[in-house]
Motif scaffolding. Structure first.
Motif, PDB file in Angstrom:
ATOM      1  N   GLN A 164       0.821  -1.210   0.000  1.00 37.87           N
ATOM      2  CA  GLN A 164       0.000   0.000   0.000  1.00 37.87           C
ATOM      3  C   GLN A 164       0.856   1.262   0.000  1.00 37.87           C
ATOM      4  O   GLN A 164       0.535   2.242  -0.674  1.00 37.87           O
ATOM      5  N   GLU A 165       1.966   1.242   0.740  1.00 34.43           N
ATOM      6  CA  GLU A 165       2.774   2.458   0.862  1.00 34.43           C
ATOM      7  C   GLU A 165       3.462   2.830  -0.449  1.00 34.43           C
ATOM      8  O   GLU A 165       3.883   3.976  -0.631  1.00 34.43           O
ATOM      9  N   ASN A 166       3.612   1.860  -1.363  1.00 33.22           N
ATOM     10  CA  ASN A 166       4.165   2.182  -2.677  1.00 33.22           C
ATOM     11  C   ASN A 166       3.090   2.673  -3.638  1.00 33.22           C
ATOM     12  O   ASN A 166       3.390   3.375  -4.607  1.00 33.22           O
ATOM     13  N   LEU A 167       1.856   2.319  -3.351  1.00 32.15           N
ATOM     14  CA  LEU A 167       0.747   2.812  -4.170  1.00 32.15           C
ATOM     15  C   LEU A 167       0.482   4.284  -3.870  1.00 32.15           C
ATOM     16  O   LEU A 167       0.295   5.093  -4.793  1.00 32.15           O
ATOM     17  N   VAL A 168       0.478   4.641  -2.598  1.00 31.88           N
ATOM     18  CA  VAL A 168       0.301   6.037  -2.196  1.00 31.88           C
ATOM     19  C   VAL A 168       0.788   6.172  -0.758  1.00 31.88           C
ATOM     20  O   VAL A 168       0.605   5.261   0.057  1.00 31.88           O
ATOM     21  N   SER A 169       1.409   7.295  -0.448  1.00 32.46           N
ATOM     22  CA  SER A 169       1.905   7.521   0.906  1.00 32.46           C
ATOM     23  C   SER A 169       0.743   7.566   1.898  1.00 32.46           C
ATOM     24  O   SER A 169      -0.241   8.283   1.685  1.00 32.46           O
ATOM     25  N   PRO A 170       0.818   6.810   2.999  1.00 38.59           N
ATOM     26  CA  PRO A 170      -0.243   6.878   4.019  1.00 38.59           C
ATOM     27  C   PRO A 170      -0.444   8.300   4.535  1.00 38.59           C
ATOM     28  O   PRO A 170      -1.577   8.697   4.856  1.00 38.59           O
ATOM     29  N   ASP A 171       0.633   9.086   4.633  1.00 42.13           N
ATOM     30  CA  ASP A 171       0.508  10.466   5.097  1.00 42.13           C
ATOM     31  C   ASP A 171      -0.326  11.291   4.119  1.00 42.13           C
ATOM     32  O   ASP A 171      -1.129  12.136   4.532  1.00 42.13           O
ATOM     33  N   THR A 172      -0.152  11.032   2.820  1.00 43.61           N
ATOM     34  CA  THR A 172      -0.946  11.740   1.814  1.00 43.61           C
ATOM     35  C   THR A 172      -2.427  11.420   1.970  1.00 43.61           C
ATOM     36  O   THR A 172      -3.286  12.313   1.907  1.00 43.61           O
ATOM     37  N   VAL A 173      -2.743  10.150   2.193  1.00 45.31           N
ATOM     38  CA  VAL A 173      -4.142   9.748   2.385  1.00 45.31           C
ATOM     39  C   VAL A 173      -4.728  10.463   3.596  1.00 45.31           C
ATOM     40  O   VAL A 173      -5.853  10.988   3.548  1.00 45.31           O
ATOM     41  N   ARG A 174      -3.970  10.503   4.695  1.00 48.74           N
ATOM     42  CA  ARG A 174      -4.472  11.171   5.900  1.00 48.74           C
ATOM     43  C   ARG A 174      -4.730  12.658   5.643  1.00 48.74           C
ATOM     44  O   ARG A 174      -5.763  13.194   6.060  1.00 48.74           O
ATOM     45  N   ARG A 175      -3.806  13.314   4.974  1.00 51.96           N
ATOM     46  CA  ARG A 175      -3.947  14.756   4.750  1.00 51.96           C
ATOM     47  C   ARG A 175      -5.151  15.061   3.856  1.00 51.96           C
ATOM     48  O   ARG A 175      -5.886  16.017   4.109  1.00 51.96           O
ATOM     49  N   VAL A 176      -5.339  14.263   2.819  1.00 53.24           N
ATOM     50  CA  VAL A 176      -6.468  14.495   1.914  1.00 53.24           C
ATOM     51  C   VAL A 176      -7.793  14.233   2.636  1.00 53.24           C
ATOM     52  O   VAL A 176      -8.773  14.963   2.439  1.00 53.24           O
TER      53      VAL A 176
END
Length: 429
Positions: free
Chosen positions: A374-386
């Motif tokens: 999952q972390e290579n698909l999208v940064s977990p931090d990016t998901v949280r911020r959005v």
């Protein structure tokens, strides 16, 4: 077998003493073949400018990608400098360079400008290579390629064995590479680390292409190659192991004073900070707030092996922290620049918590379909911020823009945008 393994099984790799195997390569379906010796033997270590100039000329005249690796002395020396640099290129063979004796390798870096560099876990080696003047303009990261291709184990040894069918000896990975002269078994290990990197790169490129992920990988590699150097970490003393036990500001002040003194001593001696004073000892002193050297000496980590002068140094640091005005003491926790911890979302913003739950489930399902972490698909931090501060309106264009703003690559934006759009419209959000 994957296409990568098919390709590897057909390639004429060399194993002991530079001799091609009879079957033109080890079969990945049978027992793996030990890789015992570099194909041209162990090269001499380059430790003077004349020999370095010859290597630069040879590698500039070589062809195809260049395999690059670096060995550090983590746990032994201060910082993360390189103590050996290994390279291999078609037409040039393998080179082992001592970056202590040859501290400026910018000439080599310039000679390889425009050439694709093949590294394994590139972000680990690029900082120390940058320090000696080597930075790629193009790169291929075999570890990251393995992650994107869905390999369950992506260490170099596991990848070489799983894809190419050869076993790398990994017994010297954690030795003190600042040792001089370097023992022959260590040099053999170092040379073998770049022996098959280009072969691995070629096999992984075919596998990524077969899966339709090659363009994704190229975008990731370009992002690594063009990334600026990391900013110095703010308040690095806060990363002291065991900090969760330290709650009071006065105790935090002790951790800071001891950490900073330890760091100065370690830098001056050029040794790992942990060899000067352990994190556990720093936390122990912070919790105890010892009144004098005798009380300090009774704590774990300050035992009989610590000399009187050293104890006085550490106690002086403790006393400095104890004497600080309240206004000069560090605040608990680090300043939060992004969303709060997800565990607090349900109380602070239930709608945001619902969005995050839906986004995490959607990203997890998509990563599983694409067969990658999952972390290579999208940064977990990016998901949280959005999810914490979604764009308005939360349509595809706005979400895509938000992802780009957080550093997502085009392929990630394309794949993840529909998932996040759906999550941001979750009922209850």
């Amino acid at each position: 077998m994957t296409d990568a393994q098919d390709t590897a099984a057909d390639s004429s790799l060399r194993i002991t003493g530079g001799t091609p195997p009879d079957d033109a390569g080890s079969s990945v379906t049978g027992a793996p073949t030990p890789l015992l010796e570099p194909r041209e033997g162990i090269p001499p270590v380059i430790a003077d400018e004349t020999a370095l100039a010859e290597v630069i000329a040879a590698f500039a005249a070589g062809s195809g990608p260049v395999a690059v690796d670096a060995e550090r002395a983590s746990g032994y020396r201060y910082g993360q400098r390189a103590y050996l640099v290994q390279l291999r290129r078609e037409g040039a063979g393998t080179a082992l360079i001592d970056p202590v004796a040859c501290s400026d390798l910018s000439g080599l870096g310039e000679a390889l400008s425009g050439v694709e560099w093949v590294l394994h876990a590139a972000t680990q080696d690029l900082p120390c290579l940058r320090e000696i003047g080597m930075m790629p303009t193009l790169l291929f990261d075999t570890e990251l390629a393995g992650r994107l291709a869905g390999f369950p184990r992506v260490g170099l040894g596991a990848m070489v064995e799983g894809v190419l069918g050869y076993v790398l000896e990994k017994g010297h990975s954690a030795v003190d590479w600042s040792t001089r002269p370097l023992p022959e078994p260590w040099l053999r290990y170092a040379a073998l680390d770049v022996e098959l990197l280009v072969d691995l790169r070629d096999a992984l490129e075919k596998e990524l292409d077969r899966q339709g992920k090659l363009e994704w990988a190229l975008q990731e590699f370009d992002a690594i190659a063009t990334a600026p150097p990391a900013e110095p970490r703010k308040d690095p003393w806060r990363r002291t192991s065991g900090m969760h036990k330290v709650r009071r500001r006065r105790q935090l002040g002790v951790v800071r004073e001891l950490w900073e003194m330890r760091d100065r001593i370690a830098q001056r001696r050029d040794v790992s900070p942990g060899k000067v004073l352990s994190d556990a000892a720093i936390v122990e002193a912070a919790l105890a707030l010892p009144a004098n050297v005798h009380a300090l000496a009774a704590l774990n980590g300050f035992g009989h092996r610590t000399g009187r002068r050293q104890l006085e140094q550490w106690q002086a640091a403790v006393d400095r922290a104890k004497g600080l005005a309240d206004s000069a003491l560090p605040q608990p926790g680090q300043p939060v620049t992004g969303p709060p911890p997800p565990r607090a979302w349900a109380d602070k913003d239930p709608a945001a918590a619902a969005r995050l739950s839906a986004a995490r489930a959607g990203v997890s399902a998509l990563a599983e379909r694409l067969n990658m972490p999952q972390e290579n698909l999208v940064s977990p931090d990016t998901v949280r911020r959005v999810c914490w501060e979604p764009p308005k309106p939360a349509d595809a264009e706005a979400v895509a823009g938000a992802l780009v703003g957080h550093g997502a690559r085009p392929w990630q934006v394309e794949q993840v945008t529909p998932v996040l759009v759906a999550a941001l419209s979750t009922k209850g959000a």
